[in-house]
Motif scaffolding. Structure first.
Motif, PDB file in Angstrom:
ATOM      1  N   LEU A 194       0.844  -1.186   0.000  1.00 25.57           N
ATOM      2  CA  LEU A 194       0.000   0.000   0.000  1.00 25.57           C
ATOM      3  C   LEU A 194       0.882   1.238   0.000  1.00 25.57           C
ATOM      4  CD1 LEU A 194      -2.677  -0.912   2.726  1.00 25.57           C
ATOM      5  CD2 LEU A 194      -2.923  -1.089   0.243  1.00 25.57           C
ATOM      6  N   ARG A 195       0.281   2.365  -0.352  1.00 21.86           N
ATOM      7  CA  ARG A 195       0.989   3.628  -0.226  1.00 21.86           C
ATOM      8  C   ARG A 195       0.138   4.567   0.611  1.00 21.86           C
ATOM      9  NH1 ARG A 195       0.605   6.213  -6.326  1.00 21.86           N
ATOM     10  NH2 ARG A 195      -1.413   7.251  -6.084  1.00 21.86           N
ATOM     11  N   PRO A 196       0.761   5.501   1.311  1.00 24.83           N
ATOM     12  CA  PRO A 196      -0.032   6.421   2.139  1.00 24.83           C
ATOM     13  C   PRO A 196      -1.096   7.132   1.319  1.00 24.83           C
ATOM     14  CG  PRO A 196       2.312   6.637   2.621  1.00 24.83           C
ATOM     15  CD  PRO A 196       2.206   5.757   1.412  1.00 24.83           C
ATOM     16  N   ASP A 197      -2.307   7.200   1.864  1.00 21.89           N
ATOM     17  CA  ASP A 197      -3.432   7.797   1.152  1.00 21.89           C
ATOM     18  C   ASP A 197      -4.293   8.555   2.157  1.00 21.89           C
ATOM     19  OD1 ASP A 197      -5.881   8.319  -0.170  1.00 21.89           O
ATOM     20  OD2 ASP A 197      -5.571   6.644  -1.526  1.00 21.89           O
ATOM     21  N   ASP A 198      -4.225   9.876   2.089  1.00 29.34           N
ATOM     22  CA  ASP A 198      -4.978  10.699   3.035  1.00 29.34           C
ATOM     23  C   ASP A 198      -6.482  10.463   2.923  1.00 29.34           C
ATOM     24  OD1 ASP A 198      -2.630  11.791   3.963  1.00 29.34           O
ATOM     25  OD2 ASP A 198      -2.756  13.587   2.696  1.00 29.34           O
ATOM     26  N   ALA A 199      -6.954  10.120   1.718  1.00 27.89           N
ATOM     27  CA  ALA A 199      -8.393   9.939   1.523  1.00 27.89           C
ATOM     28  C   ALA A 199      -8.914   8.717   2.275  1.00 27.89           C
ATOM     29  CB  ALA A 199      -8.704   9.804   0.035  1.00 27.89           C
ATOM     30  N   GLN A 200      -8.034   7.752   2.571  1.00 25.89           N
ATOM     31  CA  GLN A 200      -8.448   6.567   3.308  1.00 25.89           C
ATOM     32  C   GLN A 200      -8.403   6.757   4.822  1.00 25.89           C
ATOM     33  OE1 GLN A 200      -5.878   3.444   1.904  1.00 25.89           O
ATOM     34  NE2 GLN A 200      -6.644   3.555  -0.207  1.00 25.89           N
ATOM     35  N   ALA A 201      -7.806   7.866   5.261  1.00 26.32           N
ATOM     36  CA  ALA A 201      -7.556   8.045   6.688  1.00 26.32           C
ATOM     37  C   ALA A 201      -8.844   8.060   7.504  1.00 26.32           C
ATOM     38  CB  ALA A 201      -6.761   9.328   6.920  1.00 26.32           C
ATOM     39  N   ALA A 202      -9.875   8.769   7.016  1.00 29.25           N
ATOM     40  CA  ALA A 202     -11.129   8.851   7.776  1.00 29.25           C
ATOM     41  C   ALA A 202     -11.785   7.476   7.885  1.00 29.25           C
ATOM     42  CB  ALA A 202     -12.082   9.842   7.123  1.00 29.25           C
ATOM     43  N   GLY A 203     -11.757   6.698   6.792  1.00 27.76           N
ATOM     44  CA  GLY A 203     -12.313   5.355   6.830  1.00 27.76           C
ATOM     45  C   GLY A 203     -11.544   4.456   7.782  1.00 27.76           C
ATOM     46  N   LEU A 204     -10.233   4.556   7.751  1.00 30.32           N
ATOM     47  CA  LEU A 204      -9.409   3.762   8.661  1.00 30.32           C
ATOM     48  C   LEU A 204      -9.699   4.135  10.111  1.00 30.32           C
ATOM     49  CD1 LEU A 204      -7.062   1.731   9.011  1.00 30.32           C
ATOM     50  CD2 LEU A 204      -5.494   3.690   8.887  1.00 30.32           C
ATOM     51  N   GLU A 205      -9.813   5.420  10.386  1.00 32.20           N
ATOM     52  CA  GLU A 205     -10.089   5.879  11.752  1.00 32.20           C
ATOM     53  C   GLU A 205     -11.431   5.349  12.259  1.00 32.20           C
ATOM     54  OE1 GLU A 205     -10.643  10.117  14.205  1.00 32.20           O
ATOM     55  OE2 GLU A 205      -9.967  10.110  12.110  1.00 32.20           O
ATOM     56  N   ALA A 206     -12.449   5.379  11.406  1.00 34.22           N
ATOM     57  CA  ALA A 206     -13.764   4.882  11.813  1.00 34.22           C
ATOM     58  C   ALA A 206     -13.729   3.389  12.099  1.00 34.22           C
ATOM     59  CB  ALA A 206     -14.790   5.186  10.728  1.00 34.22           C
ATOM     60  N   LEU A 207     -13.014   2.635  11.294  1.00 32.34           N
ATOM     61  CA  LEU A 207     -12.929   1.191  11.508  1.00 32.34           C
ATOM     62  C   LEU A 207     -12.101   0.867  12.748  1.00 32.34           C
ATOM     63  CD1 LEU A 207     -12.497   0.033   7.806  1.00 32.34           C
ATOM     64  CD2 LEU A 207     -14.498  -0.332   9.264  1.00 32.34           C
ATOM     65  N   ILE A 208     -11.074   1.667  13.029  1.00 29.63           N
ATOM     66  CA  ILE A 208     -10.311   1.473  14.263  1.00 29.63           C
ATOM     67  C   ILE A 208     -11.203   1.738  15.475  1.00 29.63           C
ATOM     68  CG2 ILE A 208      -8.436   2.438  15.665  1.00 29.63           C
ATOM     69  CD1 ILE A 208      -6.874   2.835  13.031  1.00 29.63           C
ATOM     70  N   ARG A 209     -12.046   2.766  15.391  1.00 24.88           N
ATOM     71  CA  ARG A 209     -13.004   3.034  16.473  1.00 24.88           C
ATOM     72  C   ARG A 209     -13.942   1.858  16.675  1.00 24.88           C
ATOM     73  NH1 ARG A 209     -18.286   2.703  16.212  1.00 24.88           N
ATOM     74  NH2 ARG A 209     -18.294   3.906  14.274  1.00 24.88           N
ATOM     75  N   LEU A 210     -14.461   1.283  15.568  1.00 21.74           N
ATOM     76  CA  LEU A 210     -15.369   0.140  15.680  1.00 21.74           C
ATOM     77  C   LEU A 210     -14.636  -1.074  16.234  1.00 21.74           C
ATOM     78  CD1 LEU A 210     -18.062  -1.237  15.256  1.00 21.74           C
ATOM     79  CD2 LEU A 210     -17.475  -1.542  12.834  1.00 21.74           C
TER      80      LEU A 210
END
Length: 372
Positions: A18-34
């Motif tokens: 993978l490569r760093p992708d700012d657009a995925q950050a919000a989705g990743l954060e929400a899934l980490i919360r879940l």
């Protein structure tokens, strides 16, 4: 508590998958919360004694254009989330199972109901189906959440209200935000309460970066493979597997005016079918419109040179391409010839020129990139 999901995501960045992708950050954060919510909410002993059902955690709904990494994030979440009873499936596969269960409940006698559902009473199939689904999974992860069928639309509200009441948590990916589900559908006003229910039980997150990772694959490999020889057939098949990623082509069905069209080689928004399956069969405009609505990428293989003796199949092919073109569907083709040489002479060849032109346009990088 450390996040197994975040650890897995960062490991894939370090090793280059993978490569760093700012657009995925919000989705990743929400899934980490879940992930944390699910790990930190064990059922209390008192709840077990009193027979209370566990509370469903607030789920996650990732939406955005194709190719932005939503399914990849869901894959990592599903692999790492510490839940024993969990299920990952495409939404349409799940709903097909639900309709089969509805039929089994309504047609079954007491013995058949007891054998399949563990209960026999009642005329309403939703509670026993919800019980069965909840026994199998307390977390359901859907890919390609998309509602196009009125039969699905009319049952979703009651079904998911029952599932949430039984402690089932939902995580989903979709190309559409919740407010756009079943857009322009028949009797959509009856579907709107489900949208309100969904938004109240999930965190809605946009994953809509500018970079389309699937488009990278198509640009690198191309979308038109001719002639049909062993090398092109292998390349076509390899691109299909690459676009699927970790998914299995479990098959999909589409309901069109009371008929069911089965596509055994399909997963989510991807479908692979032969020219014979789509154009030699007695299909019409409504079928092709439904296909274009359901799938964002079509792999069309074994497209022959067309001659006047196959004019009916050629006419269907023209209708198919018109539907796919208007829907901005991506099309990958294994053909005997280039578009301009598919129907070079004979009755109907002149009318085919517009289709050849559209096929050429659909191969262009600009056209592929324009697919939202």
């Amino acid at each position: 508590m450390s996040s197994a999901l975040q650890t897995a995501y960062e490991a894939r960045i370090r090793d280059g998958r993978l490569r760093p992708d700012d657009a995925q950050a919000a989705g990743l954060e929400a899934l980490i919360r879940l992930e944390a919510d699910l790990a930190g909410a064990p059922r209390s002993p008192l709840s077990r004694i009193l027979g209370r059902r566990p509370e469903a955690a607030r789920g996650v709904y990732l939406w955005g254009p194709v190719g932005r990494g939503k399914s990849m994030l869901m894959d990592l979440f599903f692999e790492t989330v510490p839940v024993e009873r969990k299920r990952r499936t495409h939404f349409h596969v799940f709903m097909r199972e639900v309709h089969d269960l509805i039929g089994a409940w309504r047609s079954g006698d007491a013995a058949a109901r007891r054998a399949r559902f563990g209960q026999v009473r009642g005329d309403d199939p939703v509670p026993p189906i919800a019980d069965q689904v909840a026994r199998g999974a307390s977390l359901i992860c859907f890919d390609e959440f998309q509602v196009t069928d009125i039969a699905d639309a009319m049952i979703l509200g009651r079904l998911f209200e029952a599932l949430f009441a039984r402690g089932v948590t939902l995580a989903a990916t979709s190309n559409r935000r919740p407010d756009d589900l079943y857009r322009d559908g028949i009797n959509r006003q009856l579907f709107l309460p489900f949208i309100d229910l969904l938004k109240s039980r999930v965190e809605v997150v946009s994953v809509a970066g500018l970079h389309d990772y699937r488009l990278d694959r198509l640009r690198a490999a191309g979308t038109w493979f001719s002639p049909i020889d062993p090398d092109n057939r292998r390349t076509f098949a390899a691109l299909w597997r690459d676009m699927l990623g970790t998914e299995a082509a479990a098959g999909e069905s589409i309901e069109v005016m009371g008929r069911r069209l089965d596509f055994p080689d399909a997963a989510g928004g991807l479908v692979r079918a032969s020219f014979s399956r789509l154009c030699d069969a007695a299909l019409g405009p409504n079928d092709y419109l439904a296909l274009a609505e359901r799938f964002h990428t079509v792999f069309l293989e074994d497209l022959p040179r067309l001659t006047p003796d196959r004019r009916e199949a050629a006419r269907r092919f023209v209708t198919l391409i018109d539907a796919l073109y208007e829907a901005r569907t991506r099309v990958i083709v294994l053909a005997e010839a280039e578009p301009v040489r598919l129907y070079p002479a004979g009755d109907g060849a002149f009318e085919f020129e517009r289709t050849a032109s559209r096929l050429q346009e659909m191969r262009s990088a600009d056209w592929l990139a324009d697919r939202s």
